[in-house]
Structure formats: C-alpha cells, structure tokens
Design a protein around this motif. Structure first.
Motif, short mmCIF file in Angstrom:
data_model
loop_
_atom_site.label_atom_id
_atom_site.label_comp_id
_atom_site.label_asym_id
_atom_site.label_seq_id
_atom_site.Cartn_x
_atom_site.Cartn_y
_atom_site.Cartn_z
N HIS A 285 145.09 64.02 -58.89
CA HIS A 285 144.47 64.93 -57.92
C HIS A 285 144.64 64.34 -56.52
CE1 HIS A 285 141.43 67.48 -56.03
NE2 HIS A 285 141.54 68.26 -57.08
N VAL A 286 145.50 64.97 -55.71
CA VAL A 286 145.88 64.42 -54.40
C VAL A 286 144.68 64.31 -53.47
CG1 VAL A 286 147.28 64.82 -52.34
CG2 VAL A 286 148.23 65.29 -54.60
N GLU A 287 143.86 65.35 -53.43
CA GLU A 287 142.71 65.33 -52.51
C GLU A 287 141.75 64.19 -52.83
OE1 GLU A 287 138.93 68.14 -51.22
OE2 GLU A 287 140.57 69.03 -52.34
N ALA A 288 141.46 63.98 -54.11
CA ALA A 288 140.52 62.92 -54.50
C ALA A 288 141.08 61.54 -54.15
CB ALA A 288 140.24 63.01 -56.00
N ILE A 289 142.37 61.33 -54.41
CA ILE A 289 142.99 60.03 -54.10
C ILE A 289 142.96 59.78 -52.59
CG2 ILE A 289 145.15 58.72 -54.17
CD1 ILE A 289 145.85 60.26 -56.75
N ALA A 290 143.30 60.82 -51.81
CA ALA A 290 143.34 60.66 -50.35
C ALA A 290 141.95 60.39 -49.78
CB ALA A 290 143.93 61.92 -49.71
N ALA A 305 142.46 50.66 -50.02
CA ALA A 305 142.98 51.94 -49.52
C ALA A 305 144.50 52.00 -49.69
CB ALA A 305 142.61 52.11 -48.04
N LEU A 306 145.15 50.86 -49.48
CA LEU A 306 146.61 50.79 -49.60
C LEU A 306 147.05 51.14 -51.02
CD1 LEU A 306 149.13 50.02 -47.97
CD2 LEU A 306 148.82 47.67 -48.73
N ARG A 307 146.29 50.72 -52.02
CA ARG A 307 146.63 51.03 -53.41
C ARG A 307 146.59 52.54 -53.65
NH1 ARG A 307 142.47 47.64 -56.69
NH2 ARG A 307 143.11 49.10 -58.30
N PHE A 308 145.58 53.20 -53.09
CA PHE A 308 145.46 54.65 -53.29
C PHE A 308 146.58 55.41 -52.59
CE2 PHE A 308 141.15 53.41 -54.45
CZ PHE A 308 140.88 54.28 -55.49
N TYR A 309 146.90 54.99 -51.35
CA TYR A 309 147.97 55.67 -50.63
C TYR A 309 149.33 55.40 -51.27
CZ TYR A 309 144.64 56.79 -46.94
OH TYR A 309 143.57 57.29 -46.24
N LEU A 313 152.25 57.98 -52.80
CA LEU A 313 153.69 57.86 -52.56
C LEU A 313 154.46 57.87 -53.88
CD1 LEU A 313 155.17 57.53 -49.86
CD2 LEU A 313 155.29 55.09 -50.28
N GLN A 314 153.93 57.22 -54.91
CA GLN A 314 154.56 57.20 -56.23
C GLN A 314 154.57 58.60 -56.86
OE1 GLN A 314 152.07 54.32 -58.13
NE2 GLN A 314 153.33 52.56 -57.53
N MET A 315 153.55 59.41 -56.50
CA MET A 315 153.46 60.77 -57.07
C MET A 315 154.42 61.75 -56.40
SD MET A 315 149.36 61.04 -57.44
CE MET A 315 149.39 62.80 -57.18
N GLY A 316 155.08 61.31 -55.32
CA GLY A 316 156.05 62.20 -54.67
C GLY A 316 155.54 62.82 -53.37
N VAL A 317 154.32 62.46 -52.95
CA VAL A 317 153.84 62.94 -51.66
C VAL A 317 154.53 62.10 -50.59
CG1 VAL A 317 151.82 63.28 -50.18
CG2 VAL A 317 151.61 63.57 -52.65
N TYR A 318 155.32 62.74 -49.74
CA TYR A 318 156.10 61.99 -48.75
C TYR A 318 156.05 62.76 -47.45
CZ TYR A 318 159.95 59.08 -47.01
OH TYR A 318 160.71 58.20 -46.29
N ASN A 319 155.05 62.47 -46.64
CA ASN A 319 154.93 63.18 -45.36
C ASN A 319 154.45 62.23 -44.26
OD1 ASN A 319 152.14 62.89 -45.79
ND2 ASN A 319 151.94 64.94 -46.66
N CYS A 320 154.39 62.78 -43.05
CA CYS A 320 154.05 61.98 -41.87
C CYS A 320 152.66 61.35 -41.99
CB CYS A 320 154.13 62.89 -40.65
SG CYS A 320 153.49 62.15 -39.14
N GLN A 321 151.68 62.16 -42.44
CA GLN A 321 150.30 61.68 -42.49
C GLN A 321 150.14 60.49 -43.43
OE1 GLN A 321 151.29 64.79 -42.80
NE2 GLN A 321 150.04 66.19 -41.59
#
Length: 475
Positions: A285-290, A305-309, A313-321
C-alpha cells in the motif's frame, strides 16, 4: 473467406484493454446498423464513462465557491479533538510545528498528496485562488459495485460522470428507486451521491444509512464517512469506520480512512498505528508506506524513513517526490554518497516548475548543512525562478541576506514570504527579530504577535514579546 471477429466481442476486447475511444467508436458503428442493440448501448455508455471516471469516494475537490461561500454552520469553540476546521484545538501527538511544516489549514504536511490535504479552509479569496488543488485519487480507481449489467445503471453512470448532469442523474435514480419499490440499495447509494454532489449532506446521510440497512457494503461506509467529514464530524466518521471494521475485519480502505482522519486531526501517532495495520493487510500500500516514512523522518529517524522510501522504489514507484525524499533521508542519515545523485534524478524527473522549485529548495538546505552559503544562495534563487510563490525559499534567502548584512533586502524578502504564507511562523518571527535589532519596535511587536498566533508554543517568540513589552513599559 477470412474469419472476422464479432464486432461486439472486439469492442469488449478494446474495453478490457482500456482502449475506450476505439471501443466507443466501434459501438457507434454497430448502433448505426442496429439502433436497438442494448448490449452495444451499455458497452458504449461504459466506455464513455470510464474515459472520465474518477473515484467519487476519494476525490473531494472543493471549488472556490465551496471554500469561501460555505453556509454550513459549525461550533465556534468546538471541544478539543472534535473539529477539522479549527486545527489549533486538536494538536495531539507527533513532532511540533518547529520540526514538521504545516499547511495553511494548520495541519502537518502529510506523506502522501491526497485531494484536500493541501488545501484546508483558506481565510481569504486570494488564498483560495492560490490554494493547490488536485484531481488525482490516492485510492485505486474501482467501480462502485460491479453492477453495470442493466441499461439503467450504465445510463446513470454515463449521465453522472460523463455528462456531469447531477440533476438528471438524481431524477433517474429517484424513478428507479421508486420502480424497485425502495428495495434496491444500489439506487439509494446513487441518490446519496447526487445529494452529496449538490451539497445536501443531511439528505445524502439518510440515503446512505437506508442503503446500509438493506445491504452492508464497504463503499457505502466510505461514502457516509465522507458526508460526516464534510459536516466536520470526524469523531462520528471514526466511529462509523470502526463499525465497518466490525462487519469487514481487516478491510484496507476502512483502516486507511481512520488513519487519514487521525492525520488530519494532528494525531500523528494514532495515524501511524493504523497505517501499520494497513501494511499488515496489504504490504504494497503506497500511501501507508509513504506516510509512515514521512512520520519517521519528522520524528528524527531518517534511517528508518529511508527503508520505507527504498521499499517504494523497489515496488516501481519512480518519481520526483520519492527521489527528493530519498535525497533528504540520505543526507540526514549521513549517507552522503547517494544524496546528490538522488537530487539529480529528482530534477530530471520533475514534471512541472513547482516540483523543480521544491528540489532546488531542498538542495539549498543541503548546501546550508555542509556550510556552502554561496551554493545555498544560488539554490534558493533557482527555487524562486521556478516558483516565485515559494514562501519558504523567500524566508531562507532572507536569513542568508541578513548574514551578509543586507538588512533592508532581508526585510523585503520576509514581508513577501509572510504575505504568501501567513500560516508560517518563521517569516513573522524573523521579521520581528530584524525589526527589533534595528530599533523598529512597533513593527517588531506586530510581527511577533502574528508569529505567536501561527505557533503559540514557540518559546523564542514568547521571549521576544515579553522583551518588547518591557521596552514599551519603560517608555
């Protein structure tokens, strides 16, 4: 003789592959040959609806009219923890405003951009016009119940979503409910949606409650909670979500709804607990992790926090934020080798000038952290080039100008920052401090009072006001 695919099957195949325009065009060709083909009508209506469909449960995009001309009366002095409109009454848990930035609504910046999280209730028309709004949904787009079988339901969805004709959709839903002898819960939910869109919250509440008595569905709980949030009754919405969890244990959308309400009520610790519950049920769940990552970062735990972000990244979320956040976490976790590369990638992925400005602003913080004042100055300047409404950059640039001894320039920058973001306490406090140093005590006192109104627990502001009062007493 070549075998050709049946046009209806081909259109259905286009629909399943989300090629909605091709599907609608093929249905139009079929209807020119046989205008009474109900299957083609239903499929065309569905295709046209899906082209503009936004999940009604999640998207609550308030226009300027709803923000400024809202006639719903709320208690002027609500009990602590019972209102979202007056955030100063319900600050419980989580880091203070000095550490975690807030929105103009008075709530901490969330880890995940959702509709209405950045807006809140602006005080003036000018603020309302400047308020960022978004039509993206944080929840995966879903059909409300999968009931698109009959022509009537497809027609309603077409009128409601594609034509945006709420009045006609309401008339159709009312006639259909009457035809079903008031026994069809689905139509009651649709009437409730229409009432909600028209701003008739109490009528919408009655319809959703009636639908829940006939058939308990997750979406109906979510719609009803949305009504209560619009009526500024977060505690009622929380109780409703908990009732829903009794019926649907472990339902992710209900858990997420509770977490969001706690986050809006400034109760970061409870919000984090419920987001962890969400991850137990759905660990992607992207929202919960973020949000958990953001909470750890502002709680001075950048390594966690670095572990969660990194997980995102491992899940394929790759954006500026995400890369921007990774860069900040790497810097504060002292992993300097990854910091600048993350920011470089964030800059290359920025989709608009506001995102670019935020990256340059954070790079300015990195430059201050390593002691390179000239680089910091350039970064904040670049942030303002990309977004000249960036109040934080104006404030930090003023601090650098003050270090160089450029007092008037610093005051001008701080005045700009405080006019752009009156909810921030830093520009007011910095302006008060500078004015106090150059002997402009009256302006210093006015600015210090504004800083205290924005952040009542700020010790330095309280000391400055006390000092100024002593000055005035001696005159």
């Amino acid at each position: 003789m070549g075998s050709e695919m049946d046009p209806l099957l081909l259109a259905w195949s286009y629909f399943r592959r989300r090629k909605f325009q091709l599907c609608a065009d093929l249905c139009t060709q079929m209807l020119e040959k046989s205008p009474y083909d109900q299957a083609a009508w239903i499929l065309k209506a569905r295709a046209l609806t899906e082209m503009v469909y936004i999940d009604e449960i999640d998207v609550d995009q308030e226009g300027i009219a709803e923000m400024i001309l809202d006639e719903n009366a709320i208690a002027q002095v609500p009990r602590p923890g019972t209102s979202l409109k007056l955030p100063g009454t319900n600050q419980t848990g989580g880091p203070s405003q000095a550490i975690r930035p807030i929105t103009q609504a008075g709530r901490p910046i969330t880890g995940f951009l959702r509709p209405s999280t950045q807006s809140g209730r602006p005080g003036t028309m000018e603020q309302a016009i400047r308020t960022p709004r978004t039509a993206y949904t944080a929840r995966p787009i879903t059909s409300s119940s999968g009931r698109f079988i009959r022509l009537g339901t497809a027609l309603f969805e077409y009128i409601f979503h594609h034509e945006n004709d709420v009045k006609t959709a309401l008339d159709l839903a009312a006639l259909s409910t009457e035809h079903s002898q008031y026994k069809d819960w689905w139509w009651k939910v649709q009437i409730g949606k229409c009432y909600y869109r028209l701003g008739m919250y109490r009528e919408a509440e009655k319809q959703f409650k009636s639908a829940l008595k006939q058939q308990e569905m997750v979406d109906t709980f979510l719609y009803l909670a949305k009504v209560y949030m619009s009526l500024d009754q977060p505690v009622t919405a929380l109780n409703l979500f908990k009732q829903g969890l009794d019926k649907f244990p472990g339902e992710v959308t209900l858990l997420c709804g509770i977490a969001r309400i706690y986050e809006e009520m400034n109760n970061s610790s409870s919000a984090a607990e419920y987001y962890k519950e969400v991850l137990k049920q759905d660990n992607t769940h992207v929202e919960a992790i973020a949000c958990i990552g953001s909470n750890h970062f502002y709680s001075d735990q950048p390594e966690i926090a670095l572990r969660f972000y990194r997980r995102l990244l491992q899940m394929g979320v790759y954006n500026c934020q995400l890369l921007n956040n990774l860069g900040l976490c790497c810097f504060y976790a002292q992993q300097y080798d990854m910091t600048l590369t993350s920011f470089e990638r964030a800059l290359s992925l920025a989709e608009n000038e506001e995102e670019t400005a935020d990256v340059w602003y954070n790079l300015g913080h990195i430059a201050v952290g390593i002691g390179d004042v000239n680089l910091a100055h350039q970064c904040f300047r670049l942030a303002l080039v990309n977004n000249n409404h960036h109040a934080e950059a104006y404030n930090n640039l003023a601090v650098l100008e003050m270090r160089k001894g450029h007092v008037e320039q610093a005051r001008a920058l701080l005045q700009t920052a405080s006019s752009l973001a009156p909810h921030m306490y830093e520009p007011h406090f910095n302006f008060a401090t500078i004015s106090d140093k150059i002997g402009d005590l009256q302006r210093s006192y006015v600015a210090a009072q504004k800083a205290e109104a924005a952040f009542p627990d700020h010790v330095d502001t309280q000391q400055l006001i006390k000092q100024l009062k002593q000055h005035f007493a001696m005159l």
